[in-house]
Design an enzyme around this catalytic site. Structure first.
Site, PDB file in Angstrom:
ATOM      1  N   GLU A 196       0.853  -1.173   0.079  1.00 22.29           N
ATOM      2  CA  GLU A 196       0.105  -0.052   0.086  1.00 22.29           C
ATOM      3  C   GLU A 196       0.590   1.004   0.486  1.00 22.29           C
ATOM      4  OE1 GLU A 196      -4.444  -1.601   1.984  1.00 22.29           O
ATOM      5  OE2 GLU A 196      -2.970  -0.853   3.261  1.00 22.29           O
ATOM      6  N   GLU A 240      -6.575  -8.110  -0.854  1.00 20.26           N
ATOM      7  CA  GLU A 240      -6.397  -7.901   0.251  1.00 20.26           C
ATOM      8  C   GLU A 240      -8.351  -7.773   0.442  1.00 20.26           C
ATOM      9  OE1 GLU A 240      -5.583  -4.936   3.191  1.00 20.26           O
ATOM     10  OE2 GLU A 240      -3.172  -6.177   2.348  1.00 20.26           O
TER      11      GLU A 240
END
Length: 685
Positions: free
Chosen positions: A158, A322
């Site tokens: 991320e 995710e």
């Protein structure tokens, strides 16, 4: 039916199912690690992301490496037929590094150096951090590059944020010199330097934007964001040097993000640029299912929009890296998924192009900030709870869908999204400061196609427009001359183009076009927008279009007609009976301008006409009510049709011709009842 060759993004011929696995948190509990392997098989999971935040376990002291535990994890997963997605650990550095090399710590916009702690707070420019990340990555590639379980590289985690340290200031100045060909006057011209006496006489005077007066120089802010993206890409390229060298056949990804409430793409970086430097797009999806401000179907539409954007960036399947099988721990209200929602939401991802369903996290952490975040294995360490069984159901379903892996989605409709445009539009101190809502406006234009089960590619300005029968360009406030020329060529060669209010206002430097609307746009649309009226919440107006009236919200453009045709007119205010919706034939194509932000019903009616004219439709025309979504992936030999009920009650659908349920083998035709949250996956040959 269009036929294209399947494009698998990994060498796996099955759907990836598993999640972020953090065995480094449990190295003192061999019984827990043994349970993990047993539960992986029980849950029908097969792929696990390992090492994401494991740097301190891999290198607890500088130059002291402990790989034995990771060796065992690789081998154990391989023994059960599983695969590993190996992450580089740069998302969270060990404490010894922060202590010995404080330059790796990020400096915020107020020029304050951050303390060690948290994650994602390192400097992307620091020579030491670049050296250390490349060093650990080389060791990982050398040790595991030939392991049969290694399927994919997961670069960091991320990526986000920026740093304002001296290293980054110098790098920014160098980036500017290269961008402006070492011509300081060109930079001052692009940034409109005389405003508030912001003309620079030396490159050394330029600094990154600070919180004080941050709106003053829009060109500076825009270029800083571009630099932050390019510097992140530079960091990624540095990270992957040994990986490309040692394991060139193993694809690389890094996980993208999106806002979880409004479902808008992450804005800190221009993901379209990063997409060019990785092999596979993956993203982390955490929608607020069962919230109290919108319907499940409305939220599902927004999820579809993000899926179609990330899929379209590389025109290939993506990966869901995710998600949660139950709940998260950072929404304002962390609500559990209702029975049926986990399978439904997972299948929506697959329907829009995902070749994986992965979770954060495999096992709940016992302590710290993620100890209450949802996981496959809960604190009860049991396979008997509801969430674990939901995961196993998804796994069993995915095993029956293996032939879909790599299947594509054909789209005749392109919807243009631009990160840089949103940055510039958000900075613009005009219009309505709270009502610009760029991404939400795109979702409003996406909705009619989603409701009609028509696939849409959400593309960027650098992609090929000619692939689409219809190109929709809402609120392209910042449009370069090159982008305008390409849109002009698209229409001239037979394309249908839809543009809206607040488009074509500034160039790529956020400088307004002089002399009114750009001449190329005037030629294409046959109009000249002259003013934009911005509404207070209580203001009212309407547009009369083809026998119906539609309510105006937020914005109304006052239009001077040239060669175009007025299709709809305003009904109130000083611009009563002036054009609001226009069309114009240009070359072989046609261009439409929507001068007002109008209610959803207008978009349904407006786009339905174009859909009919261009013969754009779903692959399989299953009849249903709103809230049911039918999405299709095209394989080499068959179409795969996902019929999903995103409503709170049973729904009737009508299947026009024989389709086979992949899961049950049942042959279906005619009326069928879908229960609340039910999904059926059908095959059409």
């Amino acid at each position: 039916m269009k036929m294209k060759k399947n494009k698998q993004v990994t060498k796996a011929n099955f759907f990836l199912h598993g999640g972020d696995y953090n065995p480094d948190q449990w190295l003192d509990r061999p019984d827990i690690l043994a349970d993990d392997i047993r539960f992986m098989q029980l849950s029908h999971t097969n792929t696990f992301s390992v090492g994401i935040f494991a740097w301190s376990a891999l290198e607890p002291e500088e130059g002291v490496y402990h790989f034995e535990w990771l060796d065992e994890i690789f081998d154990n997963i391989h023994q059960i037929g599983g695969k590993v997605i190996l992450s580089t650990p740069s998302g969270a550095r060990p404490a010894w590094m922060s202590q010995k090399y404080p330059e790796v710590l990020r400096v915020n916009a107020s020029r304050q150096k951050q303390l060690h702690g948290g994650r994602h707070n390192h400097c992307f420019t620091s020579p030491v951090y670049r050296e250390k990340t490349q060093q650990i990555n080389r060791l990982l590639a050398e040790r595991y590059g030939n392991h049969p379980a290694l399927l994919l590289w997961h670069i960091s985690n991320e990526y986000s944020g920026d740093c304002h340290c001296d290293y980054c200031q110098n790098a920014f100045r160098q980036w500017l010199k290269e961008t402006y060909n070492h011509d300081l006057k060109a930079l001052n011209d692009a940034w409109w330097g005389p405003f508030w006496s912001h003309t620079f006489s030396d490159w050394s005077q330029i600094e990154s934007p600070s919180p004080i007066g941050e709106r003053a120089v829009h060109g500076l802010k825009l270029d800083w964001r571009r630099f932050a993206t390019d510097q992140t890409i530079s960091f990624i390229e540095n990270e992957i040097v040994p990986i490309r060298e040692i394991t060139p056949e193993i694809p690389i990804t890094t996980n993208y993000m999106a806002d979880t409430v409004d479902l808008i793409p992450f804005q800190g970086l221009d993901y379209s640029k990063i997409a060019k430097h990785i092999d596979v797009i993956s993203w982390d999806a955490y929608p607020t299912w069962h919230n109290d401000w919108e319907s499940t179907a409305d939220l599902a539409m927004k999820v579809g929009f993000i899926n179609d954007l990330y899929r379209s960036l590389k025109q290939q399947p993506f990966l869901l890296m995710e998600s949660t099988p139950s709940l998260v721990n950072w929404h304002k209200v962390n609500k559990a998924k209702r029975p049926g929602m986990h399978l439904l939401s997972s299948m929506q991802m697959v329907a829009h192009g995902s070749d994986s369903i992965m979770y954060f996290q495999w096992r709940k952490s016992r302590g710290s900030s993620e100890k209450f975040h949802g996981a496959v294995v809960d604190h009860d360490n049991s396979p008997e709870n509801r969430v674990f069984k939901d995961v196993a159901e998804v796994g069993e379903t995915l095993e029956k869908l293996a032939t879909i892996v790599g299947a594509h989605r054909d789209s005749d409709v392109g919807l243009l999204y631009d990160w840089e445009n949103k940055w510039a539009l958000d900075d613009a101190q005009g219009y309505g400061l709270d009502t610009k809502r760029y991404t939400q406006t795109l979702q409003q234009h996406y909705r009619p196609f989603w409701e009609e089960d028509i696939s849409v590619d959400v593309i960027t300005k650098d992609q090929d427009f000619s692939n689409y029968k219809l190109l929709i360009v809402p609120m392209l406030y910042m449009a370069s001359e090159d982008t305008i020329r390409r849109m002009k060529s698209y229409v001239a060669n037979g394309g249908r183009l839809v543009m809206t209010y607040i488009s074509g206002i500034v160039n790529e430097h956020d400088l307004t076009y002089l002399g009114g609307w750009p001449k190329d746009l005037q030629e294409v649309f046959g109009i000249q927008p002259t003013e934009t009226d911005t509404f207070y919440p209580k203001d009212r107006n309407s547009v009369h279009y083809k026998g119906k009236s539609y309510e105006v919200h937020d914005y109304a453009t006052i239009i001077n007609m040239l060669d175009g045709t007025a299709e709809g007119v305003y009904k109130q205010d000083f611009y009563e009976n002036t054009p609001a919706v226009t069309s114009n034939h240009y070359g072989k194509g046609k261009a439409y301008y929507l001068g007002a932000r109008l209610e959803d019903e207008f978009h349904r009616d407006f786009y339905q006409e174009i859909i009919d004219e261009l013969d754009i439709g779903p692959v399989v025309d299953i009849k249903h009510e709103k809230g049911v979504s039918v999405q299709t992936r095209q394989g080499e030999e068959a179409d795969y049709v996902f019929v999903m009920n995103f409503t709170e009650e049973d729904q009737q659908i009508l299947i026009p011709s024989q389709l086979t349920d992949i899961i049950t083998g049942e042959v279906l035709i005619g009326e069928l009842t879908l229960q609340k949250y039910e999904v059926r996956i059908l095959i059409s040959k």
